[in-house]
Design a protein around this motif. Structure first.
Motif, mmCIF file in Angstrom:
data_model
loop_
_atom_site.group_PDB
_atom_site.id
_atom_site.type_symbol
_atom_site.label_atom_id
_atom_site.label_comp_id
_atom_site.label_asym_id
_atom_site.label_seq_id
_atom_site.Cartn_x
_atom_site.Cartn_y
_atom_site.Cartn_z
ATOM 1 N N ALA A 88 16.503 45.749 20.842
ATOM 2 C CA ALA A 88 17.390 46.176 22.003
ATOM 3 C C ALA A 88 18.358 45.164 22.436
ATOM 4 O O ALA A 88 18.969 44.987 23.548
ATOM 5 C CB ALA A 88 16.046 45.488 23.102
ATOM 6 N N ALA A 89 19.113 44.601 21.299
ATOM 7 C CA ALA A 89 20.218 44.032 21.471
ATOM 8 C C ALA A 89 21.416 44.606 22.018
ATOM 9 O O ALA A 89 22.024 44.080 22.834
ATOM 10 C CB ALA A 89 20.525 43.220 20.112
ATOM 11 N N LEU B 264 12.196 34.997 15.298
ATOM 12 C CA LEU B 264 12.614 33.640 15.907
ATOM 13 C C LEU B 264 14.091 33.693 15.752
ATOM 14 O O LEU B 264 15.123 33.344 16.583
ATOM 15 C CB LEU B 264 11.972 32.580 15.286
ATOM 16 N N THR B 265 14.675 33.904 14.838
ATOM 17 C CA THR B 265 15.989 33.877 14.299
ATOM 18 C C THR B 265 16.696 35.082 14.558
ATOM 19 O O THR B 265 17.746 35.415 15.434
ATOM 20 C CB THR B 265 16.277 33.574 12.789
ATOM 21 N N SER B 266 16.188 36.284 14.216
ATOM 22 C CA SER B 266 17.106 37.723 14.311
ATOM 23 C C SER B 266 16.697 38.127 15.705
ATOM 24 O O SER B 266 17.497 39.081 16.234
ATOM 25 C CB SER B 266 16.441 38.773 13.346
ATOM 26 N N GLY B 267 15.678 37.600 16.414
ATOM 27 C CA GLY B 267 15.351 38.148 17.752
ATOM 28 C C GLY B 267 15.966 37.086 18.818
ATOM 29 O O GLY B 267 16.939 37.224 19.701
ATOM 30 N N ILE B 268 14.917 36.046 18.976
ATOM 31 C CA ILE B 268 15.199 35.047 20.190
ATOM 32 C C ILE B 268 16.552 34.063 19.699
ATOM 33 O O ILE B 268 17.292 34.042 20.959
ATOM 34 C CB ILE B 268 14.034 34.055 20.076
ATOM 35 N N ALA B 269 16.724 33.646 18.650
ATOM 36 C CA ALA B 269 18.095 33.152 18.423
ATOM 37 C C ALA B 269 19.279 34.027 18.817
ATOM 38 O O ALA B 269 20.274 33.618 19.336
ATOM 39 C CB ALA B 269 18.183 32.329 17.308
ATOM 40 N N ASN B 270 19.166 35.199 18.336
ATOM 41 C CA ASN B 270 20.476 35.982 18.435
ATOM 42 C C ASN B 270 20.500 36.417 19.941
ATOM 43 O O ASN B 270 21.769 36.515 20.452
ATOM 44 C CB ASN B 270 20.073 37.271 17.678
ATOM 45 N N ALA B 271 19.384 36.417 20.872
ATOM 46 C CA ALA B 271 19.517 36.626 22.091
ATOM 47 C C ALA B 271 20.280 35.341 22.869
ATOM 48 O O ALA B 271 21.129 35.551 23.926
ATOM 49 C CB ALA B 271 18.174 37.039 22.570
ATOM 50 N N VAL B 272 19.806 34.142 22.636
ATOM 51 C CA VAL B 272 20.531 32.933 22.843
ATOM 52 C C VAL B 272 21.980 33.028 22.885
ATOM 53 O O VAL B 272 22.873 32.643 23.623
ATOM 54 C CB VAL B 272 19.918 31.754 22.601
ATOM 55 N N PHE B 273 22.305 33.191 21.573
ATOM 56 C CA PHE B 273 23.713 33.276 21.104
ATOM 57 C C PHE B 273 24.514 34.055 21.724
ATOM 58 O O PHE B 273 25.774 33.832 22.053
ATOM 59 C CB PHE B 273 23.743 33.526 19.319
ATOM 60 N N VAL C 209 10.721 28.368 20.838
ATOM 61 C CA VAL C 209 11.642 29.205 21.608
ATOM 62 C C VAL C 209 12.675 28.286 22.190
ATOM 63 O O VAL C 209 13.751 28.550 22.397
ATOM 64 C CB VAL C 209 10.723 30.122 22.715
ATOM 65 N N ARG C 210 11.957 27.098 22.985
ATOM 66 C CA ARG C 210 12.833 26.162 23.744
ATOM 67 C C ARG C 210 13.697 25.539 22.885
ATOM 68 O O ARG C 210 14.890 25.315 23.319
ATOM 69 C CB ARG C 210 12.054 25.241 24.417
ATOM 70 N N GLY C 211 13.277 25.371 21.588
ATOM 71 C CA GLY C 211 14.019 24.521 20.341
ATOM 72 C C GLY C 211 15.422 25.301 20.135
ATOM 73 O O GLY C 211 16.461 24.755 19.921
ATOM 74 N N GLY D 223 20.447 34.567 31.041
ATOM 75 C CA GLY D 223 19.880 34.062 29.684
ATOM 76 C C GLY D 223 18.609 34.831 29.610
ATOM 77 O O GLY D 223 17.695 35.385 30.253
ATOM 78 N N PRO D 224 18.332 34.895 28.354
ATOM 79 C CA PRO D 224 17.081 35.619 27.667
ATOM 80 C C PRO D 224 15.753 35.172 28.313
ATOM 81 O O PRO D 224 15.506 33.914 28.538
ATOM 82 C CB PRO D 224 17.161 35.281 26.007
#
Length: 713
Positions: A463-464, A488-497, A540-542, A574-575
């Motif tokens: 959904a990016a 965690l990396t390809s989804g959540i961290a990518n959404a934060v970035f 996730v918070r990390g 934000g996400p």
């Protein structure tokens, strides 16, 4: 807690030379690894090889006795990279995962491994999830083996052949300095049989030896100029070495080679099905004795030119049996025959389906066409029409209504999607990016939620692009297994970035439930050999997510609905991440049912809750079924002669999760649901209370009946 415990079966792994091993294909692979002197094993669970990981997990005491390192890898990429230990050291290593999705994830590590080559035997045991039992896209691992020049074994599906293939795989890998892929199809993984065991062998060179004596060879590292030399080494050295080994060891098999001037070439994995078809046609018996010459390719890649020419030399025609598309082997064999001027006619996809699994029925039809053309079986005469007979216009199966797969009874994921349907009534539909796991059943009735699925843990990444300020938010769904695997990396961290404003729902049921219930980082169960209990919210918070909510009871439908609504309407930028926690009901039942049986047998009081529907109150609206889809909810005839609509009913399979009642209240449906307690080994107080209840209810019913009689006149 895995789907199945192999604690008893793993005792067979201690069998010695000359003893008869009886069991399942997966267990036989483990025994073969022990007999081959493997030094380390790793993998990621996934059908059809999930049980191989379960067996290894239950056999850790045996592995430890032999100095074998075992890892539950975080992903298939992690597992494949583990084989780096065999690059510089004479360590025999094996990894396992499903194909093709697992092979796709592992592709980078496998390509680098194949480029530099190996010193110790490197075996990749892939579960080929292709055909009618598959749950993934229909592709084969064959293409990947060819792309990276990894030798591909596809043994006949019986235990002696599978065990020998494991041993041959290590030897072939070492002889050619190339990793070897052992392909086990769905039926091969679960086939039962027996073989004569050999002694288990401790690795001649251990992981500890490697650590104490580090070795380095820069020519094995994929970096120019070495990377250019690797390609020439593959073609000029490793390939010829592999061909010599395959020929000398007789890995491929010839049956009834000179019995006829026609023949059949078949991959080892399809051998059993072909023999069944030939026996039906009367040219083979059930023991595998064929009157038609067979060339069985237990090595699907590389194709051995000399063996193909040998088999076809005295044949005017051969049929090549190769599942799926593209038809790599058929094209390769055709090239070999053409380049050597062979006159043998090659048949394949012209007589067999272009794609799909070759079931016994399909092979029967294809083999019949081939054998009829060359006069080996007679064309059956058409049946004479029977006077007065009624011939159906379509098969009976076509009239059977389709039954889509769905969530298990009591599944904690069902209320998540029920809540999403309730929110949809208020806020309208949203784009939903689905993921791999049990939660993917949401795309089917009754929920019909989910627009795409891109891969394991890729729900948020899918959904990016769908992120626009001021508009609706896209919803992504991923499971806890996918979260730790990739999300965690390809989804959540990518959404934060990338400052996404979308919502991701992480379904946390404490296991990788879809692959059999194995433990993961966030599992709440105590694991004596793995570190668990790491909260998803903390991770996730990390990585920088500010808006995070954890709901610890997904069956609380009102709270789930409200949390979803808040996430989709909040002004916080934000996400957004919503962690929906409740234990997988299958694993919960597997854990609790034995305890309940023990308690009942011991005479202790046991209370089981289940729900029911008051037939007099139910209106037959069936909204409870449409918003739940629980298998324990069904319909039955209406007891009221003045109403024709069937009413809802709760079957005995109910596990008492309470969602149906929650749906009734949250959706403002009807008050027809009730909760009952079934008490086994009741106490005196339970019996007294029940008698009082029956007396009071009986009097009230009598009074109601008298009132109805009075008003009836």
């Amino acid at each position: 807690m895995a789907e199945r415990s192999f604690v008893e079966e793993v005792k067979k792994l201690r069998l010695g030379a000359g003893e008869v091993f009886r069991g399942e294909g997966i267990l036989a692979v483990t025994k073969a690894l022990l007999e081959s002197g493997v030094a380390y094993v790793a993998g990621y669970q996934g059908a059809p090889i999930s049980h191989l990981m379960d067996v290894l997990a239950d056999a850790q005491d045996i592995l430890a006795e032999h100095g074998i390192r075992f890892e539950n890898s975080a992903s298939e990429a992690t597992a494949a990279a583990t084989l780096a230990a065999s690059v510089n050291y004479p360590l025999r290593g094996a990894v396992t995962f499903k194909s093709t999705v697992g092979t796709n994830v592992a592709s980078d590590a496998l390509a680098n491994l194949a480029s530099g080559g190996v010193t110790g035997g490197a075996l990749i045991v892939v579960g080929e999830d292709y055909g009618e039992g598959s749950s993934i896209m229909q592709e084969r691992g064959h293409a990947f083996a060819m792309k990276s020049q990894i030798w591909l074994l596809d043994p006949r599906p019986n235990l002696p052949c599978i065990v020998q293939a494991v041993k041959d795989g290590f030897a072939l890998s070492e002889a050619s300095r190339t990793p070897v892929m052992l392909q086990l199809r769905i039926r091969a993984c679960h086939v039962h049989g027996e073989f004569i065991a050999a002694d288990n062998v401790k690795p001649a060179f251990t992981v500890r030896d490697a650590l104490e004596n580090p070795q380095r060879d820069v020519s094995r590292i994929v970096l120019p100029p070495a990377s250019f030399l690797h390609e020439h080494e593959k073609v000029n050295e490793r390939w010829p070495a592999a061909v010599r080994f395959i020929e000398d060891a007789g890995l491929n098999e010839f049956f009834a080679e000179g019995a006829d001037d026609i023949g059949i070439v078949v991959q080892g994995g399809s051998y059993n099905t072909l023999i069944r078809a030939l026996s039906r046609l009367g040219v083979a018996d059930v023991y595998g004795n064929s009157r038609v010459p067979l060339y069985v390719m237990n090595v699907a890649y590389p194709v051995i030119d000399s063996e193909v020419l040998r088999f076809c030399a005295s044949k005017r025609a051969v049929l090549l049996v190769e599942e799926g598309q593209p038809n790599f082997i058929e094209q390769n064999v055709a090239t070999v025959l053409r380049q050597h001027g062979a006159t043998t006619v090659l048949h394949g996809k012209d007589m067999l389906p272009m794609a799909g699994e070759y079931s016994a029925a399909e092979l029967l039809k294809g083999a019949r066409v081939f054998l009829e053309r060359y006069g080996r079986v007679e064309t059956p005469a058409p049946r004479a029409a029977v006077k007065g007979a009624v011939i159906p216009l379509r098969p009976v199966a076509d009239s059977v209504n389709a039954r889509p797969p769905g969530f298990c009874t009591g599944c904690p994921e069902r209320p998540i999607f029920t809540a999403m349907k309730l929110v949809e009534r208020e806020l309208g539909p949203h784009h939903v990016s689905a993921d791999i796991g049990c939660h993917l059943f949401s795309i089917l009735p009754p929920f019909n939620l989910g627009n795409t699925t891109m891969g394991y843990g890729l729900g948020a990444a899918g959904a990016a692009a769908l992120n626009a300020s001021g508009g609706k938010r896209a919803i992504s769904v991923m499971g806890d297994g996918g979260f730790w695997h990739n999300g965690l990396t390809s989804g959540i961290a990518n959404a934060v970035f990338n400052r996404s404003d979308n919502l991701t729902i992480v379904v946390d049921n404490s296991y990788t439930s879809a692959t059999g219930g194995q433990d993961i980082l966030s599992s709440t169960a105590h694991n004596p050999t793995r570190s668990t209990g790491h909260a998803i919210e903390s991770a996730v918070r990390g990585v920088g997510v500010k808006w995070v909510r954890t709901l610890r009871n997904t069956y609380d439908l009102a709270s789930m609905r409200d949390a979803l609504k808040e996430a989709l309407t909040t002004g916080t930028k934000g996400p957004k991440v919503l962690v929906a926690q409740s234990e997988c009901m299958l694993n919960k039942q597997r854990r609790e049912k034995p305890l309940v049986r023990q308690a009942v047998a011991a005479g202790r009081r046991v209370v089981r809750e289940r729900f029911g529907i008051d037939a007099d109150t139910c209106t037959g609206d069936h909204s409870c079924i449409r918003l739940s889809g629980c298998p324990s909810l069904s319909i039955k005839p209406n007891p009221d002669p003045l109403r024709t609509d069937p009413i809802a009913t709760v079957l005995d399979s109910c596990v008492g999760c309470g969602l149906c009642g929650e749906v009734s209240h949250a959706a403002v449906l009807c008050p027809s649901f009730y909760k009952a307690q079934i008490v086994t080994n009741p106490t005196r107080w339970d019996r007294l209370r029940q008698r009082v209840r029956q007396a009071v209810i009986g009097r009230l019913q009598q009074r109601d009946a008298r009132a109805r009689e009075r008003y009836a006149f």
